[in-house]
Scaffold this motif. Sequence first.
Motif, mmCIF file in Angstrom:
data_model
loop_
_atom_site.group_PDB
_atom_site.id
_atom_site.type_symbol
_atom_site.label_atom_id
_atom_site.label_comp_id
_atom_site.label_asym_id
_atom_site.label_seq_id
_atom_site.Cartn_x
_atom_site.Cartn_y
_atom_site.Cartn_z
ATOM 1 N N UNK A 394 0.824 -1.210 0.000
ATOM 2 C CA UNK A 394 0.000 0.000 0.000
ATOM 3 C C UNK A 394 0.858 1.260 0.000
ATOM 4 N N UNK A 395 0.260 2.337 -0.501
ATOM 5 C CA UNK A 395 0.975 3.613 -0.540
ATOM 6 C C UNK A 395 0.064 4.793 -0.249
ATOM 7 N N UNK A 396 -1.193 4.517 0.154
ATOM 8 C CA UNK A 396 -2.121 5.617 0.381
ATOM 9 C C UNK A 396 -3.231 5.221 1.344
ATOM 10 N N UNK A 415 -13.562 -1.470 16.942
ATOM 11 C CA UNK A 415 -12.233 -1.390 16.336
ATOM 12 C C UNK A 415 -12.084 -0.085 15.547
ATOM 13 N N UNK A 416 -10.832 0.317 15.405
ATOM 14 C CA UNK A 416 -10.505 1.436 14.514
ATOM 15 C C UNK A 416 -9.897 0.850 13.243
ATOM 16 N N UNK A 417 -10.491 1.177 12.103
ATOM 17 C CA UNK A 417 -10.059 0.594 10.824
ATOM 18 C C UNK A 417 -9.391 1.653 9.952
ATOM 19 N N UNK A 418 -8.379 1.191 9.226
ATOM 20 C CA UNK A 418 -7.646 2.044 8.292
ATOM 21 C C UNK A 418 -7.681 1.381 6.918
ATOM 22 N N UNK A 419 -8.360 2.026 5.983
ATOM 23 C CA UNK A 419 -8.484 1.478 4.635
ATOM 24 C C UNK A 419 -7.399 2.067 3.743
ATOM 25 N N UNK A 420 -6.441 1.229 3.352
ATOM 26 C CA UNK A 420 -5.400 1.608 2.407
ATOM 27 C C UNK A 420 -5.722 0.985 1.050
ATOM 28 N N UNK A 421 -4.989 1.360 0.035
ATOM 29 C CA UNK A 421 -5.116 0.635 -1.221
ATOM 30 C C UNK A 421 -4.634 -0.803 -0.993
ATOM 31 N N UNK A 443 -7.144 -7.294 6.221
ATOM 32 C CA UNK A 443 -7.881 -8.018 5.179
ATOM 33 C C UNK A 443 -7.359 -7.595 3.814
ATOM 34 N N UNK A 444 -7.307 -8.547 2.922
ATOM 35 C CA UNK A 444 -6.859 -8.303 1.550
ATOM 36 C C UNK A 444 -8.044 -7.798 0.734
ATOM 37 N N UNK A 445 -8.049 -6.512 0.405
ATOM 38 C CA UNK A 445 -9.178 -5.936 -0.328
ATOM 39 C C UNK A 445 -9.256 -6.434 -1.766
ATOM 40 N N UNK A 446 -8.164 -6.935 -2.293
ATOM 41 C CA UNK A 446 -8.190 -7.490 -3.649
ATOM 42 C C UNK A 446 -9.052 -8.742 -3.717
ATOM 43 N N UNK A 447 -9.229 -9.402 -2.559
ATOM 44 C CA UNK A 447 -9.993 -10.649 -2.514
ATOM 45 C C UNK A 447 -11.406 -10.455 -1.981
ATOM 46 N N UNK A 448 -11.738 -9.203 -1.641
ATOM 47 C CA UNK A 448 -13.016 -8.957 -0.992
ATOM 48 C C UNK A 448 -14.054 -8.371 -1.949
ATOM 49 N N UNK A 449 -15.316 -8.720 -1.677
ATOM 50 C CA UNK A 449 -16.440 -8.132 -2.398
ATOM 51 C C UNK A 449 -17.314 -7.394 -1.388
ATOM 52 N N UNK A 497 -14.717 2.333 -0.020
ATOM 53 C CA UNK A 497 -14.388 1.028 -0.612
ATOM 54 C C UNK A 497 -14.424 1.096 -2.136
ATOM 55 N N UNK A 498 -15.399 1.831 -2.665
ATOM 56 C CA UNK A 498 -15.465 2.006 -4.123
ATOM 57 C C UNK A 498 -14.268 2.814 -4.611
ATOM 58 N N UNK A 499 -13.890 3.849 -3.863
ATOM 59 C CA UNK A 499 -12.729 4.657 -4.230
ATOM 60 C C UNK A 499 -11.442 3.838 -4.202
ATOM 61 N N UNK A 500 -11.353 2.935 -3.245
ATOM 62 C CA UNK A 500 -10.154 2.094 -3.138
ATOM 63 C C UNK A 500 -9.974 1.243 -4.385
#
Length: 593
Positions: A394-396, A415-421, A443-449, A497-500
Amino acid sequence: MGFLIHIQQIKRLRKVLDQELTLKRKKFKNYLVLSFEVSSDGGTESSALVDDNGSEEDFSYEELCQANPRYLQPGGEQLAINELISDGSVVCAEALWDHVTMDDQELGFKAGDVIQVLEASNKDWWWGRNEDKEAWFPASFVRLRVNQEELSGNSSSTPGEEQEEDASTSRHKHSENKHQMRTNVIQEIMNTERVYIKHLKDICEGYIRQCRKHTGMFTVAQLATIFGNIEDIYKFQRKFLKDLEKQYNKEEPHLSEIGSCFLQHQEGFAIYSEYCNNHPGACVELSNLMKQGKYRHFFEACRLLQQMIDIALDGFLLTPVQKICKYPLQLAELLKYTTQEHSDYNNIKAAYEAMKNVACLINERKRKLESIDKIARWQVSIVGWEGLDILDRSSELIHSGELTKITKQGKSQQRTFFLFDHQLVSCKKDLLRRDMLYYKGRMDMDEMELVDVEDGRDKDWNLSLRNAFKLVSRTTDEVHLFCAKKQEDKAKWLQACADERRRVQEDQEMGMEISENQKKLAMLNAQKAGHGKSKGYSGCPVAPPHQSLHPLHQRHITVPTSIPQQQVFALAEPKRKPSLFWHTFHKLTPFRK
């Protein structure tokens, strides 16, 4: 009266600059030879360009000042602008970058906005007006418009006078005016390009060549840090200018067809990305050297022997950063005065889009580099971090905030969540020290729907839910259920999530990658900075992580279709604003020239 300065004013400014240069050269000459053995190699080559590229003696005031408002220090440009204002002329500048401010005494604006300059006595801060108010603004954030007479010229005729004019004569005058406007922009592009080449030549021959002779003062690594790939930029720009000169129509400049030159070289402009990424490090390295007197004298010696104008080395090194940002603005103005019937119209339009994309790409890479430093510091502050570094994928940071995670057993976990690319990181706040975060997983967002969940009873979980959404693994079918406190919080997470996903796709299309060395360096610097400090943010002079990192939806880099919008490169604003007393004093002085 247009923006063109009377020839007498030009000569007077030149005379002052020449006298100052002569005095300083005499003062330093013996010192240079004895102390540094700095020389011009005994050559007779002029520092000015040859052939059709113009010479130093041919440079007008306008050419000298276009690339950087500080080029006529001390006070030259400000004197000329104030004389124009005193004569009743309207002087307008166009914003190169966004100026975001919370200070009531400062003028906020966006890139592309037009500001009327009302006072330019201070070299760093000018007094100006936009649609909202009058206030101070940084002079380095704007460029003076080429066609200053446009505003007053368009409003000088009354409806009655327009009706009396012959229709054919009116069209003829409009056509001539359009041609003159296009001529002005073409000439600005050509003149600033020639001056820019001279500055690059002076840096390469006046500074780099001399520095390489003094191995006891500079290491190879230091020179690479300070000057980056500016020699490659110089070679590229010489080829670009050569092609521009071929397309330039000297007799009738408005007929020039220069759009193809930008299209032909658009891939070559990518070399500016490396330079702009390196520039903050160059400023730091140069600043450290300038703390020692011998380096200050050495660089001044180089400048004087090269017969360069009175501006410090850091100012010259800023010119490539400013130049790549000016191209879209110049082409946008050229397109404005190019009729659709003009043979160069389609190429200019395509060139504008191409250079806008180049500037945007460079800006994004620059912003990414700045972002990874913050992300690395954030990771170092997290207690119990496990697995790969966040920068490995990730970089953002795109979004962050608190959510309630619900397990299959129906247990709630705050929990406190941080959504990165590419990944979503989960942390838990310490019960006593709320600024301390513990790592709880990712969590791997590339594998998530992403699945939106309606309010009400969920059949799969047999729970009554509000403001909920799910992340479902495409490979394992594992389901993660989250609930937000408010409906608007849920909407922000769905959008994030859509922006990611969109950002990941854009980065792939643009080839946006951060090198492994840059990632390792960011983590190394963060670890050094955090060494010996307790975990958490109470010992750090920054806000909690979900506030110090700036998510995607807060970014102000946007490129609308009409005007190039660029929040570029972290240029240091002037150290202080002038007192309002001086502005009042100037306004009340009846004998100001």
